[in-house]
Design an enzyme around this catalytic site. Structure first.
Site, mmCIF file in Angstrom:
data_model
loop_
_atom_site.group_PDB
_atom_site.id
_atom_site.type_symbol
_atom_site.label_atom_id
_atom_site.label_comp_id
_atom_site.label_asym_id
_atom_site.label_seq_id
_atom_site.Cartn_x
_atom_site.Cartn_y
_atom_site.Cartn_z
ATOM 1 N N SER A 243 26.467 22.665 54.721
ATOM 2 C CA SER A 243 26.340 21.261 54.358
ATOM 3 C C SER A 243 25.769 20.497 55.539
ATOM 4 C CB SER A 243 27.706 20.687 53.976
ATOM 5 O OG SER A 243 28.585 20.706 55.093
ATOM 6 N N LYS A 244 25.598 19.195 55.364
ATOM 7 C CA LYS A 244 25.009 18.384 56.433
ATOM 8 C C LYS A 244 25.802 18.486 57.728
ATOM 9 C CE LYS A 244 22.566 14.974 53.632
ATOM 10 N NZ LYS A 244 22.405 13.540 53.309
ATOM 11 N N ARG A 245 27.122 18.578 57.608
ATOM 12 C CA ARG A 245 27.922 18.629 58.831
ATOM 13 C C ARG A 245 27.750 19.955 59.577
ATOM 14 N NH1 ARG A 245 32.932 21.271 57.997
ATOM 15 N NH2 ARG A 245 33.281 21.859 55.825
#
Length: 468
Positions: A243-245
């Site tokens: 994911s983006k994180r």
């Protein structure tokens, strides 16, 4: 057969790490075999596709150095061709008009679920010998469905996952053109791969379920079926879906974060592929070594620490002047103008082994070009009473020596001997006065990068601040 591969992103967002790896592997396979790499923009999702997303894809590929030989082709510009093939299939009985309304489809699927069956189109409008079709409804615009085989299996030897087979009884008749005449994704892909002579389709394994449908359509068209290689997903550092994180951000974000494209390419190459125990290699070596046999069918795991390690390796190997050219605009974005002195290339050369990114290099270089006011608490912690006269003596000696690291080192050692203080008692406050930091490269090399006048000024200002 000339190898022809393609990268076919949908311009509904940025080019992320997963897409970049797919592009890299497709590009490298073509380069390895002296083939052709094609860029195809699958922009039929009109509502979500944007020019900005197209540009983001082009920028990302350009930054990574993934040059394409043909394209970019845009599916929206190929609409007449899709309609032509649709009509050919209708005329040959390979496709048919279906007048089942969306409401009827929903009811059909709901009833199938209630019976514990797999939801699927039931073939109401599929022509069969001796079958009487319903009367044509006046208020329904038909879709066009592909007449999928009803017997046997469809399968392929996946170049990553091995043999994969589906029973044709599990596949219903796919819609290939919507009621408004626009073609559907799986149909466009088939026509494109056929027309463009694609020999190897390298893509994510989220497309595995699309492949049997695409193969059946290709066979109906009498087209050569390409080889397929489905790449497993990339997981985040913690083993969950990327994911983006974790880093599933735009490829260009890695540029903004201070990574070198060669480091990102090297890292992506090792996400699910290996060549023995080799960890660091050039793009040329990668193209020479790359094959599909050594792609693991299991999920790859993103590791930020390893990416940082690789980036540090490439920073250490890079020419100082080239690195300075990359750091200068990062400083300019902070409103910092880099003058002829101190020499930015020399600063970069001193710090590049100690940092992981270009942004960290910019952080280190920034203190050489700004009016620095070290944190009072930090300076107080390092500046002892016995160091103050030693620093005054050092400043005096600095006014007369040759301004280079060896002479600076000699002056420091002379002051240490004359005042009976240990090296850290003098070097630590000097580091803080010059950079605002406790940890720096060797203090003599550090001081030599500054103009003499700036060093004397920073010592004088900070001593005055503490002694009045």
């Amino acid at each position: 057969m000339t190898v022809r591969t393609r990268f076919a992103p949908s311009p509904t967002g940025y080019l992320h790490i997963g897409g970049a790896r797919t592009a890299l592997f497709s590009w490298a396979y073509a380069r390895k075999h002296g083939g052709t790499f094609i860029l195809r923009i699958e922009d039929t999702d009109v509502e979500r596709s944007t020019p900005a997303a197209v540009q983001a894809i082009l920028d990302g590929m350009n930054w990574l150095g993934l040059n394409y030989d043909e394209g970019p082709y845009y599916q929206m510009q190929r609409m007449p061709r899709y309609k032509e093939v649709t009509q050919q299939m209708l005329s040959k009985g390979q496709a048919y008009y279906c007048y089942t309304s969306p409401a009827e489809l929903d009811a059909m699927r709901e009833a199938q679920r209630a019976r514990g069956e797999k939801p699927r189109y039931d073939g109401t409008w599929r022509p069969e010998p001796g079958k009487t079709l319903p009367a044509l409804p006046a208020d329904i615009k038909p879709v066009v469905r592909f007449r999928n085989p009803t017997e046997g299996v469809v399968g392929w030897k996946d170049l990553v996952k091995g043999v994969i087979e589906f029973s044709n009884t599990e596949l219903d008749d796919l819609i290939i053109a919507r009621a408004d005449g626009t073609p559907t994704y799986n149909f466009c892909v088939v026509v494109d791969d056929w027309d463009m002579g694609i020999t190897q389709v390298i893509r994510g394994d989220d497309h595995v379920n699309n492949t049997p449908r695409q193969i059946n359509i290709l066979k109906a068209l009498g087209a050569t079926v390409p080889q397929y290689a489905h790449l497993s997903m990339i997981l985040g550092d913690d083993g969950t879906k990327l994911s983006k994180r974790h880093g599933a951000v735009s490829v260009m974000q890695y540029d903004e974060d201070g990574y070198l494209p060669e480091a990102v390419i090297n890292y992506l190459a090792r996400l699910g592929w290996s060549h023995g125990d080799e960890e660091v290699f050039s793009v040329a070596q990668f193209c020479q070594w790359f094959d599909l046999d050594h792609i693991t069918p299991s999920a790859a795991q993103f590791n930020t620490e390893k990416l940082n390690w690789l980036n540090n390796h490439y920073l250490k190997q890079a020419d100082n002047s080239l690195l300075a050219d990359k750091v200068r605009p990062r400083l300019a974005a902070r409103g910092i103008e880099v003058g002829p002195t101190p020499d930015l290339a020399a600063i970069v050369g001193l710090y590049k082994e100690r940092v992981a990114t270009l942004n960290e290099l910019a952080d280190a270089a920034e203190v050489f070009y700004i009016d620095l006011n070290p944190d009072d608490a930090l300076l107080d912690a390092q500046l002892s009473a016995e160091a103050i006269p030693a620093l005054r003596d050092l400043a005096q000696r600095f006014t007369t020596i040759e301004w280079e690291a060896t002479a600076i080192n000699t002056a420091i050692k002379e002051v240490i001997a004359a005042h009976g203080v240990r090296m850290p008692k003098l070097a630590m406050p000097l580091r803080v006065m010059l950079t605002g930091q406790k940890q720096t490269p060797s203090v003599d090399a550090l001081a030599a990068l500054f103009p003499r006048e700036m060093v004397l000024q920073r010592i004088e200002q900070n001593l005055a601040k503490k002694t009045g």
